[in-house]
Scaffold this motif. Sequence first.
Motif, PDB file in Angstrom:
ATOM      1  N   GLU A   1       0.844  -1.192   0.000  1.00 52.65           N
ATOM      2  CA  GLU A   1       0.000   0.000   0.000  1.00 52.65           C
ATOM      3  C   GLU A   1       0.879   1.240   0.000  1.00 52.65           C
ATOM      4  N   GLU A   2       0.693   2.054  -1.030  1.00 57.47           N
ATOM      5  CA  GLU A   2       1.480   3.287  -1.167  1.00 57.47           C
ATOM      6  C   GLU A   2       0.794   4.418  -0.405  1.00 57.47           C
ATOM      7  N   SER A   3       1.601   5.209   0.327  1.00 60.98           N
ATOM      8  CA  SER A   3       1.012   6.293   1.117  1.00 60.98           C
ATOM      9  C   SER A   3       1.507   7.672   0.715  1.00 60.98           C
ATOM     10  N   GLY A   4       2.350   7.764  -0.296  1.00 59.77           N
ATOM     11  CA  GLY A   4       2.809   9.070  -0.748  1.00 59.77           C
ATOM     12  C   GLY A   4       4.214   9.030  -1.316  1.00 59.77           C
ATOM     13  N   GLU A   5       4.812  10.207  -1.415  1.00 62.62           N
ATOM     14  CA  GLU A   5       6.163  10.362  -1.964  1.00 62.62           C
ATOM     15  C   GLU A   5       6.919  11.380  -1.146  1.00 62.62           C
TER      16      GLU A   5
END
Length: 420
Positions: free
Chosen positions: A372-376
């Motif tokens: 799960e990606e939460s940002g950069e």
Amino acid sequence: MNQQLFLELKQQIKERLDLSSTVSDNQLIELIEEVVFRISAEQSWVSSDIQEAVKRIFNSFRGLDVLQPLLDDPTVTEIMVNGHDVIFYERKGAIERYPYTLESDEKLEDLIQMIVSKVNRIVNQATPIVDARLQDGSRVNIVLPPASLSGPTLTIRKFPEKPILMSDLIQMESISVEAAELLKIMVESGYNVFIGGGTGSGKTTFLNALGAWIPSHERVITIEDSAELQIQTVPNLVRMETRNANTEGKGEITIRDLIRASLRMRPNRIIVGEVRGAEAIDMLAAMNTGHDGSLSTGHANTSIDMLSRLETMVLGAAPLPVEVIRKQIASALDIMVHLSRIRDRTRKVTEIHEVIGVKDGEVQLHPLFLFEESGETAACKVVGKLIYTGNRLHNMHKIQMAGKKLPAWFANTKKEREVG
């Protein structure tokens, strides 16, 4: 040192070599140093320039010429030669142009023949495509004209001297501690694990890391196109490698041949480096005939796509009904792991699924972990984590038979998780 000066110095050394007798490495270095020292004053070279010139010239005689520094650099992971004058390399996921070139296509072909001769392979116009390896285990792919319109093409996938362990992958944030802990129990318990992913996603590295968890008392057979795996924890290990046909079209040994041969060698586990075609049916058959804990890899974009590819590969070997193939796949595979190379050039495990059977004619995947990606970050580094889905494990039989237990955090039912 520019290319013209390099060629002139090399020619001077060639003229002074005694070709009637064997010249040792030390004798060659002494001769190179003598020639280089003589012109170093004219060129106003400092000691580092002299050292670089000696090394470059020596590599052109005994190493892989201008490619040798890239091979010696531990931060370089891939070398791509598109003809003698176009060379790229990969470092930390970024591809860069190499400022040096080889003298000619003929020189590149000489290097290629030197590589393949050491591993008993043949590559020529009749057989223009071959996979080989260097002495350090690095994988080499070669394509010659007429198949390659860019001239002789050489791709070297480097491997570290020390195998990368799962602890290293955890430190690199390629996998979570929890997922690694669960996979360790599964490998030790004899789950059949299939690893999917795109090119350069780290499938072989991950396969090697899983192999380190195989119990040391078992007999393991590895089967590869080009031997790369470095399993060092299993004493009873047999490594097998395919062979191309000779110039007469005879003597070919395929992955299928090796899988069939391995079944007569009393293996506990069979590890197939990568399945690309008809050998998929033999791999599935081996997993279905008592060789629990077998491992393999394949190319695909997702775990679902990997199932479709396996179906296609099996169909290429035998015209079986799709329903039969899917039952074979569901019966053979226990766990599917998917790796991806995401946009910040890092390699991560993005999916771990349990294969739980066939329903309504489709193989059912039960997600255990999903990325799960939460940002950069400001530096464009992807922030995310491999998250446990909370789903229970359906197939507990192998864990119970092995006398293992699931980790405390892995609640086996939703009710247990809520109570915990």
